[in-house]
Design a protein around this motif. Structure first.
Motif, mmCIF file in Angstrom:
data_model
loop_
_atom_site.group_PDB
_atom_site.id
_atom_site.type_symbol
_atom_site.label_atom_id
_atom_site.label_comp_id
_atom_site.label_asym_id
_atom_site.label_seq_id
_atom_site.Cartn_x
_atom_site.Cartn_y
_atom_site.Cartn_z
ATOM 1 N N ARG A 1 0.676 -1.313 -0.120
ATOM 2 C CA ARG A 1 0.158 0.054 -0.059
ATOM 3 C C ARG A 1 0.931 1.346 0.127
ATOM 4 O O ARG A 1 0.718 2.270 -0.672
ATOM 5 N N SER B 1 -11.301 -4.790 0.601
ATOM 6 C CA SER B 1 -11.306 -3.218 0.699
ATOM 7 C C SER B 1 -9.891 -2.840 0.312
ATOM 8 O O SER B 1 -9.546 -1.962 -0.578
ATOM 9 N N GLU B 2 -8.977 -3.242 1.087
ATOM 10 C CA GLU B 2 -7.559 -2.945 0.979
ATOM 11 C C GLU B 2 -6.922 -3.363 -0.258
ATOM 12 O O GLU B 2 -6.193 -2.244 -0.994
ATOM 13 N N SER C 1 -8.067 -1.096 -2.941
ATOM 14 C CA SER C 1 -7.355 0.208 -3.329
ATOM 15 C C SER C 1 -5.973 -0.010 -3.742
ATOM 16 O O SER C 1 -5.605 0.996 -4.769
ATOM 17 N N LEU D 1 -13.496 4.906 -3.127
ATOM 18 C CA LEU D 1 -13.286 3.782 -4.168
ATOM 19 C C LEU D 1 -13.630 3.973 -5.237
ATOM 20 O O LEU D 1 -12.952 3.567 -6.447
ATOM 21 N N THR E 1 -6.904 1.138 3.675
ATOM 22 C CA THR E 1 -7.300 1.584 2.341
ATOM 23 C C THR E 1 -6.671 2.715 1.852
ATOM 24 O O THR E 1 -5.728 3.412 2.968
#
Length: 464
Positions: free
Chosen positions: A56, A188-189, A192, A226, A350
């Protein structure tokens, strides 16, 4: 009376196992830890928390370079492949393994590599190790074996284009299109991360909203951002079939829709790693999700056997797992640090990130608690303007009569760091846990922490 080779044997060298082993060793216990991977750190270090957060961070840096006009003097926007970005995570993993290996050596904890198997309540055989099988005789045992992705039998996860949240780290190319099934924290992570790499993502959610345990306003903000980053969120959808071929994957939904994508990522549920432990030989039976039942002291139904971390279910967070291991060990050694871990801050990485602690607006409304809201929007903070991270907000929920802090909810850059200031104040006794602290305290300027002062003043203005 039986003689024990070890006072404590810990099964699993992830955060929960490490917490239990370190605390027991520091209290003079003879400790052994059994790990079935070649390196310590558990899934947290090798498959989950560390690699996904390192990924991330790298993707966030790429987004900054590609969207900040200042960098156009250096060059045009760049495209980065997933395997190249993954190298950043590998660097962090190696550092974490080195650090944690030193912990065990420094504290004289014996480390065994292999699969643990209970022969009886006090004897554990180590199978599949490089040396011949050994049997450890343990006075007390901590089961900290973690969890793995739940994999339904009707999906072929051996196919080269079908992945789960563990195997996705072996992805050797960057797909143009990706379907992610399951819109929980992990789904969700990864939505992203891949959207940040320019992948067209379909996020399939069996529920009716994203991360329903969050404050509604924060959940709505995540949905918006998102979508703003190119993720198509499909609510109230379940899969009928997932079929892979040489060119991609066809996902057929029960609603009749069909999606054709380059790759498919399963992120829907996890199971405790309790099979093949020989638990039937000690009288323990996991539930249908492979999880063990414990009491408020982390003891299983067998008094000298404890269970901590993901293997006991909620909250299944690395932060909570470490504290659970340490606390269960404190209960064993009788020191003053035992506590049952039931008030854990949420950290969701995220882009932008999310963090919260305490009650949500929905919970306070249902409980008929007279609360008020103080808000601070990052776009108005000098520090966020300087760093170019204007997306986000801090929301402080407080009792309108006593001004006691009831909940902290943060969305935006550094949210997981910012929330801990509010958490610290919420933990104080009496009048120290009120909105007044933020109003009567001087914050450095410019900082993101200043959001608390702004939110407190905003909330104060709502009281009449």
């Amino acid at each position: 009376m039986a003689e024990y080779h070890y006072d404590v044997v810990v099964i699993g060298a992830g955060p929960a196992g490490e917490g239990a082993a370190m605390n027991a060793a520091k209290n003079g216990k003879r400790v052994a830890i059994i790990e079935n991977k070649e390196m310590v750190g558990g899934n947290c270090t090798h498959l989950g928390t560390i690699p996904s957060k390192a990924l991330r961070h790298a993707v966030k840096q790429i987004i900054t370079f590609n969207t900040n006009s200042m960098f156009r003097d250096i060059g045009e926007p760049r495209w980065f492949s997933f395997p190249r970005v993954l190298k950043n995570a590998e660097r962090v993993i190696s550092k974490q393994v080195k650090l944690r290996t030193q912990f065990y050596a420094r504290n004289r904890v014996d480390l065994y590599t292999g699969n643990a198997y209970f022969l009886d309540p006090h004897r554990i055989e180590i199978r599949g190790s490089q040396t011949s099988s050994e049997v450890l005789n343990a006075k007390n045992v901590f089961i900290a074996t973690g969890s793995r992705p739940y994999l339904p039998a009707d999906i072929n996860f051996r196919h080269t284009r079908i992945y789960n949240s563990d195997t996705i780290l072996k992805l050797s190319h960057t797909p143009r299109t990706l379907a992610i099934y399951g819109a929980g924290v992990i789904g969700s992570e990864y939505a992203s991360i891949f959207a940040g790499l320019g992948v067209k993502v379909d996020l399939i959610n069996p529920g009716d909203r994203l991360l329903s345990f969050l404050d509604d306003e924060i959940s709505d903000a995540l949905s918006y951002h998102l979508r703003n980053n190119g993720v198509l969120v499909r609510h109230n959808e379940e899969y009928e079939s997932v079929e892979g071929d040489e060119n991609g994957v066809v996902v057929t939904l029960k609603s009749g829709k069909k999606l054709r994508v380059d790759a498919f990522l399963w992120c829907n549920g996890r199971s405790g790693n309790t099979d093949n432990l020989g638990l039937e030989n000690v009288g323990l039976e996991p539930n249908s999700r492979g999880q063990l039942t414990i009491d408020r002291q982390y003891r299983t139904e067998v008094e000298h056997i404890y269970a901590v971390g993901d293997v006991i279910g909620w909250p299944a967070l690395a932060s909570a797992a470490y504290d659970q291991g340490r606390s269960a060990s404190s209960e064993l050694v009788g020191d003053s640090f035992f506590r049952y871990i039931d008030d854990v801050p949420t950290g969701i990485y995220t882009i932008p990130e999310i963090s919260s602690v305490g009650k949500t607006e929905r919970e306070l409304t249902d409980e008929k608690i007279p609360y008020e809201v103080g808000q601070s929007f990052f776009k108005d903070l000098a520090r966020a303007q300087i760093t170019g991270e204007p997306v986000g907000m801090l929301k402080v929920l407080f009792h309108r009569d006593t001004k006691a802090i009831l909940g902290i909810h943060c969305f935006g850059d550094q949210a997981a760091e910012i929330v801990h200031i509010g958490q610290a104040i919420m933990a104080q006794e009496g009048e120290a846990n009120t909105l007044d602290y933020f109003i009567n305290t001087t914050f450095n300027y410019p900082t993101m922490a200043e959001a608390y002062r702004v939110a407190a003043l905003n909330g104060l203005n709502r009281i009449f």
